[in-house]
Design a protein around this motif. Structure first.
Motif, mmCIF file in Angstrom:
data_model
loop_
_atom_site.group_PDB
_atom_site.id
_atom_site.type_symbol
_atom_site.label_atom_id
_atom_site.label_comp_id
_atom_site.label_asym_id
_atom_site.label_seq_id
_atom_site.Cartn_x
_atom_site.Cartn_y
_atom_site.Cartn_z
ATOM 1 N N UNK A 216 0.850 -1.190 0.000
ATOM 2 C CA UNK A 216 0.000 0.000 0.000
ATOM 3 C C UNK A 216 0.886 1.240 0.000
ATOM 4 N N UNK A 217 0.546 2.200 -0.837
ATOM 5 C CA UNK A 217 1.379 3.410 -0.914
ATOM 6 C C UNK A 217 1.371 4.147 0.418
ATOM 7 N N UNK A 218 2.437 4.851 0.690
ATOM 8 C CA UNK A 218 2.546 5.626 1.932
ATOM 9 C C UNK A 218 1.415 6.648 2.020
ATOM 10 N N UNK A 219 1.059 7.245 0.890
ATOM 11 C CA UNK A 219 -0.005 8.245 0.882
ATOM 12 C C UNK A 219 -1.351 7.615 1.253
ATOM 13 N N UNK A 220 -1.671 6.471 0.648
ATOM 14 C CA UNK A 220 -2.932 5.785 0.955
ATOM 15 C C UNK A 220 -2.955 5.356 2.423
ATOM 16 N N UNK A 221 -1.838 4.837 2.911
ATOM 17 C CA UNK A 221 -1.738 4.432 4.310
ATOM 18 C C UNK A 221 -1.986 5.615 5.242
ATOM 19 N N UNK A 222 -1.381 6.745 4.923
ATOM 20 C CA UNK A 222 -1.550 7.953 5.731
ATOM 21 C C UNK A 222 -3.005 8.421 5.718
ATOM 22 N N UNK A 223 -3.619 8.442 4.543
ATOM 23 C CA UNK A 223 -5.000 8.926 4.431
ATOM 24 C C UNK A 223 -5.976 8.022 5.186
ATOM 25 N N UNK B 227 -7.296 2.967 13.637
ATOM 26 C CA UNK B 227 -7.343 1.514 13.791
ATOM 27 C C UNK B 227 -8.045 0.854 12.611
ATOM 28 N N UNK B 228 -7.871 1.405 11.412
ATOM 29 C CA UNK B 228 -8.509 0.829 10.221
ATOM 30 C C UNK B 228 -7.922 -0.542 9.879
ATOM 31 N N UNK B 229 -6.686 -0.792 10.300
ATOM 32 C CA UNK B 229 -6.012 -2.054 10.002
ATOM 33 C C UNK B 229 -5.294 -2.544 11.260
ATOM 34 N N UNK B 230 -6.053 -2.957 12.261
ATOM 35 C CA UNK B 230 -5.440 -3.304 13.544
ATOM 36 C C UNK B 230 -4.630 -4.595 13.476
ATOM 37 N N UNK B 231 -3.690 -4.758 14.415
ATOM 38 C CA UNK B 231 -2.893 -5.993 14.441
ATOM 39 C C UNK B 231 -3.650 -7.180 15.040
ATOM 40 N N UNK B 232 -4.858 -6.968 15.537
ATOM 41 C CA UNK B 232 -5.686 -8.036 16.087
ATOM 42 C C UNK B 232 -6.770 -8.401 15.072
ATOM 43 N N UNK B 233 -7.513 -9.468 15.310
ATOM 44 C CA UNK B 233 -8.550 -9.882 14.351
ATOM 45 C C UNK B 233 -9.572 -8.769 14.086
ATOM 46 N N UNK B 234 -9.933 -8.628 12.840
ATOM 47 C CA UNK B 234 -10.819 -7.536 12.472
ATOM 48 C C UNK B 234 -12.234 -7.736 13.010
ATOM 49 N N UNK B 235 -12.635 -8.977 13.216
ATOM 50 C CA UNK B 235 -13.959 -9.227 13.807
ATOM 51 C C UNK B 235 -14.040 -8.569 15.177
ATOM 52 N N UNK B 236 -12.932 -8.582 15.926
ATOM 53 C CA UNK B 236 -12.892 -7.909 17.228
ATOM 54 C C UNK B 236 -13.155 -6.418 17.052
ATOM 55 N N UNK B 237 -12.535 -5.843 16.048
ATOM 56 C CA UNK B 237 -12.675 -4.402 15.812
ATOM 57 C C UNK B 237 -14.127 -4.029 15.496
ATOM 58 N N UNK B 238 -14.790 -4.845 14.707
ATOM 59 C CA UNK B 238 -16.203 -4.575 14.393
ATOM 60 C C UNK B 238 -17.069 -4.649 15.647
ATOM 61 N N UNK B 239 -16.833 -5.669 16.482
ATOM 62 C CA UNK B 239 -17.603 -5.793 17.730
ATOM 63 C C UNK B 239 -17.367 -4.571 18.620
ATOM 64 N N UNK B 240 -16.115 -4.149 18.699
ATOM 65 C CA UNK B 240 -15.797 -2.966 19.505
ATOM 66 C C UNK B 240 -16.605 -1.762 19.013
ATOM 67 N N UNK B 241 -16.640 -1.533 17.710
ATOM 68 C CA UNK B 241 -17.367 -0.376 17.174
ATOM 69 C C UNK B 241 -18.877 -0.514 17.363
ATOM 70 N N UNK B 242 -19.392 -1.718 17.250
ATOM 71 C CA UNK B 242 -20.818 -1.919 17.512
ATOM 72 C C UNK B 242 -21.134 -1.557 18.963
#
Length: 118
Positions: A33-40, A47-62
């Motif tokens: 992924x380009x540095x610019x896209x990563x920054x944006x 936390x758009x790309x967390x180091x933990x499972x993404x299902x956890x992230x969705x539950x957290x936001x819910x």
């Protein structure tokens, strides 16, 4: 909604946002992924790309969304929150910090048996 933890089939104005974000996460993990896209993306949601499972992230936001609105939690999210407090010490420190923002804390240890000398 203040985050990029959307479901795979999420569309926004006809754009397949969920699928696109999955592709961006894959690219980021592969270092493609380009540095610019990563920054944006990080500016939109740190936390758009967390180091933990993404299902956890969705539950957290819910949970966070319902908590902020003062709405009751469905049983599934109640169980998820309880599990987080029980497994607290297995979580990433940043997960712990996120949970504290929605008032989820580690479960207090319960003493089983008797105290020494009692």
């Amino acid at each position: 909604h203040g985050h990029l933890a959307v479901f795979k089939h999420t569309h926004h104005h006809g754009f397949a946002l969920g699928d696109w974000l999955i592709q961006q996460r894959r690219k980021a993990r592969a270092g493609l992924l380009s540095a610019h896209a990563l920054q944006e993306l990080t500016l939109l949601d740190p936390w758009w790309n967390p180091p933990w499972p993404f299902a956890w992230q969705r539950k957290y936001h819910q949970h966070r969304t319902l908590h902020a609105a003062g709405q009751p939690l469905p049983p599934e999210l109640q169980r998820w929150a309880r599990k987080q407090s029980i497994l607290w010490h297995q979580l990433h420190p940043h997960q712990q910090a996120l949970l504290c923002t929605i008032e989820i804390r580690p479960e207090a240890p319960s003493w089983q048996g008797t105290l020494p000398g009692a």
